[in-house]
Design a protein around this motif. Sequence first.
Motif, PDB file in Angstrom:
ATOM      1  N   HIS A  73      37.374  -5.492 -29.874  1.00  0.00           N
ATOM      2  CA  HIS A  73      37.840  -6.433 -30.881  1.00  0.00           C
ATOM      3  C   HIS A  73      38.619  -5.672 -31.949  1.00  0.00           C
ATOM      4  N   GLN A  74      39.871  -6.037 -32.140  1.00  0.00           N
ATOM      5  CA  GLN A  74      40.660  -5.452 -33.222  1.00  0.00           C
ATOM      6  C   GLN A  74      40.964  -6.548 -34.231  1.00  0.00           C
ATOM      7  N   PRO A  75      40.434  -6.388 -35.456  1.00  0.00           N
ATOM      8  CA  PRO A  75      40.547  -7.464 -36.451  1.00  0.00           C
ATOM      9  C   PRO A  75      41.987  -7.936 -36.641  1.00  0.00           C
ATOM     10  N   HIS A  76      42.133  -9.225 -36.623  1.00  0.00           N
ATOM     11  CA  HIS A  76      43.420  -9.876 -36.831  1.00  0.00           C
ATOM     12  C   HIS A  76      44.442  -9.569 -35.742  1.00  0.00           C
ATOM     13  N   ARG A  77      44.002  -8.903 -34.697  1.00  0.00           N
ATOM     14  CA  ARG A  77      44.922  -8.663 -33.587  1.00  0.00           C
ATOM     15  C   ARG A  77      44.424  -9.346 -32.326  1.00  0.00           C
ATOM     16  N   GLY A  78      43.146  -9.372 -32.121  1.00  0.00           N
ATOM     17  CA  GLY A  78      42.617 -10.055 -30.952  1.00  0.00           C
ATOM     18  C   GLY A  78      41.629  -9.203 -30.181  1.00  0.00           C
ATOM     19  N   VAL A  79      41.193  -9.712 -29.056  1.00  0.00           N
ATOM     20  CA  VAL A  79      40.275  -8.953 -28.212  1.00  0.00           C
ATOM     21  C   VAL A  79      41.042  -8.505 -26.975  1.00  0.00           C
ATOM     22  N   PHE A  80      40.745  -7.290 -26.542  1.00  0.00           N
ATOM     23  CA  PHE A  80      41.432  -6.683 -25.415  1.00  0.00           C
ATOM     24  C   PHE A  80      40.400  -6.183 -24.414  1.00  0.00           C
ATOM     25  N   VAL A  81      40.744  -6.232 -23.143  1.00  0.00           N
ATOM     26  CA  VAL A  81      39.859  -5.675 -22.134  1.00  0.00           C
ATOM     27  C   VAL A  81      39.759  -4.175 -22.389  1.00  0.00           C
ATOM     28  N   THR A  82      38.532  -3.700 -22.502  1.00  0.00           N
ATOM     29  CA  THR A  82      38.333  -2.277 -22.780  1.00  0.00           C
ATOM     30  C   THR A  82      38.952  -1.432 -21.670  1.00  0.00           C
ATOM     31  N   ARG A  83      39.721  -0.421 -22.089  1.00  0.00           N
ATOM     32  CA  ARG A  83      40.313   0.497 -21.114  1.00  0.00           C
ATOM     33  C   ARG A  83      39.564   1.823 -21.233  1.00  0.00           C
ATOM     34  N   PRO A  84      38.626   2.070 -20.316  1.00  0.00           N
ATOM     35  CA  PRO A  84      37.818   3.290 -20.441  1.00  0.00           C
ATOM     36  C   PRO A  84      38.680   4.521 -20.244  1.00  0.00           C
ATOM     37  N   GLY A  85      38.668   5.400 -21.193  1.00  0.00           N
ATOM     38  CA  GLY A  85      39.386   6.666 -21.091  1.00  0.00           C
ATOM     39  C   GLY A  85      38.495   7.723 -20.460  1.00  0.00           C
ATOM     40  N   PRO A  86      39.029   8.908 -20.252  1.00  0.00           N
ATOM     41  CA  PRO A  86      38.220   9.968 -19.634  1.00  0.00           C
ATOM     42  C   PRO A  86      36.994  10.300 -20.473  1.00  0.00           C
ATOM     43  N   GLN A 131      23.486  15.355  -7.837  1.00  0.00           N
ATOM     44  CA  GLN A 131      24.676  15.847  -7.135  1.00  0.00           C
ATOM     45  C   GLN A 131      25.640  14.696  -6.819  1.00  0.00           C
ATOM     46  N   TYR A 132      25.085  13.574  -6.392  1.00  0.00           N
ATOM     47  CA  TYR A 132      25.936  12.433  -6.051  1.00  0.00           C
ATOM     48  C   TYR A 132      26.617  11.858  -7.286  1.00  0.00           C
ATOM     49  N   LEU A 133      25.878  11.828  -8.366  1.00  0.00           N
ATOM     50  CA  LEU A 133      26.481  11.324  -9.596  1.00  0.00           C
ATOM     51  C   LEU A 133      27.641  12.215 -10.026  1.00  0.00           C
ATOM     52  N   ALA A 134      27.447  13.516  -9.890  1.00  0.00           N
ATOM     53  CA  ALA A 134      28.513  14.438 -10.267  1.00  0.00           C
ATOM     54  C   ALA A 134      29.747  14.221  -9.392  1.00  0.00           C
ATOM     55  N   GLN A 135      29.505  13.991  -8.122  1.00  0.00           N
ATOM     56  CA  GLN A 135      30.638  13.755  -7.225  1.00  0.00           C
ATOM     57  C   GLN A 135      31.365  12.464  -7.584  1.00  0.00           C
ATOM     58  N   SER A 136      30.582  11.427  -7.842  1.00  0.00           N
ATOM     59  CA  SER A 136      31.192  10.144  -8.215  1.00  0.00           C
ATOM     60  C   SER A 136      32.017  10.296  -9.487  1.00  0.00           C
ATOM     61  N   GLU A 137      31.506  11.052 -10.422  1.00  0.00           N
ATOM     62  CA  GLU A 137      32.246  11.280 -11.655  1.00  0.00           C
ATOM     63  C   GLU A 137      33.596  11.924 -11.365  1.00  0.00           C
ATOM     64  N   ARG A 138      33.597  12.908 -10.496  1.00  0.00           N
ATOM     65  CA  ARG A 138      34.863  13.573 -10.181  1.00  0.00           C
ATOM     66  C   ARG A 138      35.849  12.599  -9.554  1.00  0.00           C
ATOM     67  N   VAL A 139      35.349  11.749  -8.668  1.00  0.00           N
ATOM     68  CA  VAL A 139      36.228  10.785  -8.005  1.00  0.00           C
ATOM     69  C   VAL A 139      36.862   9.835  -9.025  1.00  0.00           C
ATOM     70  N   VAL A 140      36.026   9.310  -9.919  1.00  0.00           N
ATOM     71  CA  VAL A 140      36.544   8.343 -10.887  1.00  0.00           C
ATOM     72  C   VAL A 140      37.516   9.007 -11.854  1.00  0.00           C
ATOM     73  N   LEU A 141      37.175  10.228 -12.282  1.00  0.00           N
ATOM     74  CA  LEU A 141      38.083  10.920 -13.197  1.00  0.00           C
ATOM     75  C   LEU A 141      39.422  11.226 -12.522  1.00  0.00           C
ATOM     76  N   ALA A 142      39.353  11.632 -11.274  1.00  0.00           N
ATOM     77  CA  ALA A 142      40.593  11.916 -10.546  1.00  0.00           C
ATOM     78  C   ALA A 142      41.431  10.645 -10.431  1.00  0.00           C
ATOM     79  N   ALA A 143      40.768   9.531 -10.169  1.00  0.00           N
ATOM     80  CA  ALA A 143      41.495   8.266 -10.056  1.00  0.00           C
ATOM     81  C   ALA A 143      42.159   7.925 -11.378  1.00  0.00           C
ATOM     82  N   TRP A 144      41.471   8.228 -12.472  1.00  0.00           N
ATOM     83  CA  TRP A 144      42.054   7.923 -13.777  1.00  0.00           C
ATOM     84  C   TRP A 144      43.311   8.763 -13.994  1.00  0.00           C
ATOM     85  N   GLU A 145      43.217  10.034 -13.636  1.00  0.00           N
ATOM     86  CA  GLU A 145      44.391  10.912 -13.778  1.00  0.00           C
ATOM     87  C   GLU A 145      45.565  10.354 -12.977  1.00  0.00           C
ATOM     88  N   ARG A 146      45.274   9.960 -11.746  1.00  0.00           N
ATOM     89  CA  ARG A 146      46.334   9.440 -10.879  1.00  0.00           C
ATOM     90  C   ARG A 146      46.941   8.177 -11.501  1.00  0.00           C
TER      91      ARG A 146
END
Lengths: 224, 224
Positions: free
Chosen positions: B67-80, B203-218
């Motif tokens: 929510h940005q006051p007087h501007r509106g609501v925006f879908v959150t864009r998760p950053g790295p 270990q699996y969580l760490a791998q998933s994190e790498r995948v999602v971060l790589a996708a964000w970079e791409r």
Amino acid sequence: MKKQALEDRSRSLGETVTSGIRRLLVEGAFAPGQQLSEMALCERLGVSRNTLREAFRTLAHEGLVTHQPHRGVFVTRPGPGSIVEIYRLRRFIECRALSEAWPSHPAVKEMRAAVENARERREQKDWLAVGTANMAFHGAIVALADSPRLDAFFSQILAELRLAFGLMADKEWLHGPYVEMNQQVLDTFEGGDTKAAVALLEQYLAQSERVVLAAWERQVASGG
Amino acid sequence: MKKQALEDRSRSLGETVTSGIRRLLVEGAFAPGQQLSEMALCERLGVSRNTLREAFRTLAHEGLVTHQPHRGVFVTRPGPGSIVEIYRLRRFIECRALSEAWPSHPAVKEMRAAVENARERREQKDWLAVGTANMAFHGAIVALADSPRLDAFFSQILAELRLAFGLMADKEWLHGPYVEMNQQVLDTFEGGDTKAAVALLEQYLAQSERVVLAAWERQVASGG
DNA sequence: TCACGAGTATTGTTGAACAATCAAAGCCGA
DNA sequence: TCGGCTTTGATTGTTCAACAATACTCGTGA
């Protein structure tokens, strides 16, 4: 009609109202279980029903008030189940945050400041402020984990716990002793013995849980 | 005493709208960063602005919209930064919940059901449903800690993570492999080797994190 | 005493209206 | 042309009034 000047332009009125009611709740201005009538609060706060209802949604999401459809919103009355769960959560979160903490994390300074502040307020016998400072100490412990989302969640949990504190008459006994205990946890942690600090913290949390639960029992016995 | 249909009467329209938008968000119906215009959504959902705004407050509190006051609501864009924090939180919470779990906790049955369900959906190549089932698996892990408040917080975190998943094109690669991984964690845990199960999970969580971060970079590279 | 029903109070939801603010288009002078 | 200023239009912030839906109260009658 124009209301008095808003103190902060960047914060919408709805957020201001939310914060105001939240403060009233954690300070014990309302009795647990009490109904918060829309019209009564509208008039008292000088806002419209719609704005107040937005605030109610947020507070209900935080767990401070309970919304019963077509009946109204009520100040949450934490039962023993909630108290036990909250302390289990505190051990779960705080102990792990402390045990994995980086020794020179900036939040350590906040921990020190909180203990200092609590000590000053204790001098003035301002027990409500002592409680707030003690909560800030534990919030700083969680901040060691470096997660704003966890910080927000935890402060929500602590606010709910303070509703339970409202059930207790003797604020001195509730908040006073923990100033020294927190100091001890901090000293031990800064001394480098993290494991011992965690053990102390866990022990103090368990003691606090017993005190609050006992107070709840007494409250029920005396006709609550 | 009158009977009442709980589904219809206990949920107010505002809550229904909140759930509806939440589902649209986690299913990726809106682009991250997109503005959600009040009037447009009012018309689309057939509700008034006031009702919609109540829903917005709840969703903003959950972190799904910003929510940005007087501007509106925006879908959150998760950053790295958000992605890293969320995975740190997941390790913090899930690993501890699993390591302290009572072996015959009822939530284990939910874990099994989630893996089963994910396998079926994978047969049908319904990757969105596979993702939902995988999330249910991890939600069940947290449920081992026996804290409704923690469950609610964690499901919020997972919903926010699914916003980040929306950035990825290849849903099969995103959700498919984890069905077997979750199965392996469950088998190891039920086999009695809790410590090994936690190690696998981490270990699996760490791998998933790498995948999602790589996708964000791409995503950024391709003109986000 | 208990069930039942009418009336009242409160919440749920809507639509319109106005104020406050932001964003973009247009204007002007250097 | 460029930068800064004003204007203008659109969107959000907030209030108000009205009505619908539901819960609670209380009186009535058996």
